[in-house]
Design an enzyme around this catalytic site. Structure first.
Site, PDB file in Angstrom:
ATOM      1  N   TYR A 125      17.195 -51.657  84.518  1.00 38.51           N
ATOM      2  CA  TYR A 125      15.979 -51.424  83.730  1.00 38.51           C
ATOM      3  C   TYR A 125      16.333 -50.685  82.444  1.00 38.51           C
ATOM      4  CZ  TYR A 125      11.435 -49.622  82.347  1.00 38.51           C
ATOM      5  OH  TYR A 125      10.296 -49.325  81.631  1.00 38.51           O
ATOM      6  N   GLU A 163      10.694 -53.055  76.360  1.00 38.08           N
ATOM      7  CA  GLU A 163      11.074 -52.905  77.764  1.00 38.08           C
ATOM      8  C   GLU A 163      11.829 -54.139  78.229  1.00 38.08           C
ATOM      9  OE1 GLU A 163       8.092 -53.355  80.930  1.00 38.08           O
ATOM     10  OE2 GLU A 163       8.648 -51.346  81.596  1.00 38.08           O
TER      11      GLU A 163
END
Ligand code: ADP
Ligand code: MG
Length: 401
Positions: free
Chosen positions: A119, A207
């Site tokens: 992530y 993101e």
């Protein structure tokens, strides 16, 4: 403003961030053609991805009953079938709300064998007033759960905006991701590229979830952005024509689009008391005080510092097209704004829209006497509020709560 994954990936590639090759399309035939090209180049697996401005697509469900807005396929025919099942259908995910989103575009891309899902996000940290890069080894679909249950698994690095991300910071983050050996440099390069995308495009948020370690064509591990979400800072959009062109009106609430035409900052909420206010701070305070007295705001609406009569009329029309609205509170502090302009606008808007709902108006400041006079002489039923709390109480009472 949000953009689609395929557009986010276009921006990221411009800054040297590796993404799986692929293309966007809007018909099943096009999807099949893209897949055929990818398979011809030797790809073993192709992914079909619904393009909507919301995450959680992988685990989403279409209203048709079809499961999953992200599907892996082994053949071009399968891509065709999956594309057919997704296009023109409404996808409901954790982030769309129960109404879901209509899928009218698909990204068809190579689906390399993923060894590890990580992530990565870049955003503005309000606490330190600096850019913040967050990484986690627990990438994939449930980062919210990681943040809640095992926050220590999210590693953060604050960036000095004057110098940008330093190579040592990128390597430190790569190490925090458990990346070793030959992969550290490409990973650091990717991290710097993602940071530069965020910075140079004036994004509010970038993101990458998942950021993946995959086996490259030469058998060596490489790192690619498999998913990408970019939210822009609207105040800086004027500096980025290329990004402005990425706007997809179909993804935006119709009332919010209408509001943006008149330069009104409007956000629809679930309550019954509509607010028309000048200035974002006052708008928020107004929403708070409505809530304080037991009501629920139907919207946030900031008409700005120098609203015209046309803007006020447009604001009323937008407010009234929400069927949940049971009453309206106008709260204006005339600093730059002339209260009489607002009053004239209100009268015109009430006449034009044939308003039947209770309307409470609190005016204060520049030219307020003339404004009050205009309202009074209009002959319309307008409840006057003497202060913010008086006006809020009156509107809450008027909608019967
Ligand atoms: P969302 O976050 O909206 O669910 P993602 O793009 O993250 O959508 O896709 C969900 C999952 O599907 C990913 O975590 C990944 O496991 C898989 N996936 C998505 N794109 C690819 C791809 N190009 N190659 C391989 N797997 C993929
Ligand atoms: Mg994702």
């Amino acid at each position: 403003m949000n953009i689609h994954e395929y557009q986010a990936k276009q921006l990221l590639s411009q800054y040297g961030v590796a993404v799986p090759p692929g293309d966007v399309c809007s018909t099943a035939d096009e999807a099949k053609a893209i897949a055929e090209k990818l398979f011809a180049k030797g790809e073993k697996l192709v992914v079909v991805k619904s393009q909507i401005h919301a995450g959680g697509r992988g685990k989403g469900t279409f209203k048709s009953g079809f499961q999953g807005g992200v599907k892996l396929c082994k053949t071009a025919d399968d891509v065709f079938e999956k594309a057919k099942a997704m296009l023109g259908q409404v996808l409901v995910t954790k982030q769309t709300g129960p109404e879901g989103r209509l899928v009218s575009k698909l990204l068809v891309a190579a689906a390399p064998a993923i060894k590890k899902e990580l992530y990565l996000a870049v955003l503005l940290d309000r606490a330190s007033s600096r850019p913040l890069v967050m990484v986690s080894t627990e990438g994939g679909v449930d980062i919210e759960e990681v943040a809640e249950k095992t926050p220590e698994k999210i590693v953060k690095e604050t960036i000095d905006p004057a110098v940008g991300m330093m190579p040592y910071q990128a390597r430190k983050l790569a190490a925090a991701l458990g990346i070793k050996g030959d992969l550290i440099n490409p990973a650091a390069k990717l991290l710097m590229g993602v940071y530069r995308t965020w910075w140079e495009c004036d994004a509010a948020m970038v993101e990458i979830n998942p950021l993946c370690i995959i086996e490259g064509p030469d058998g060596k591990d490489t790192i690619v952005a498999v998913d990408a979400k970019v939210g822009m800072d609207d105040n800086a959009l004027y500096r980025h024509k290329n990004v402005q062109e990425m706007r997809d009106l179909a993804e935006e609430a119709p009332l919010e689009i209408e509001a943006s035409k008149f330069n009104l900052n409007y956000i629809k909420l679930d309550g019954s008391i509509a607010c028309l206010v000048n200035g974002a701070g006052l708008a928020m305070a107004t929403m708070d005080i409505i809530q304080h007295f037991g009501g629920n705001p139907a919207n946030f609406l900031d008409v700005g510092g120098g609203a015209s009569k046309e803007q006020v009329t447009a604001a009323f029309k937008i407010i009234l097209s929400d069927p949940h609205v049971k009453g309206i509170l106008v709260n204006i502090f005339g600093g730059i704004m002339d209260c009489n302009v607002i009053a004239t606008g209100i009268v015109a808007a009430v006449r034009e829209t044939g308003l039947k709902l209770p309307l409470v108006v609190r005016l204060e400041g520049n030219n307020v006497e003339a404004g009050k006079k205009t309202l009074k002489e209009s002959g319309l039923t307008i409840i006057s509020g003497d202060s913010m709390s008086d006006a809020a109480q009156k509107v809450v009472k008027a909608v019967g709560k």
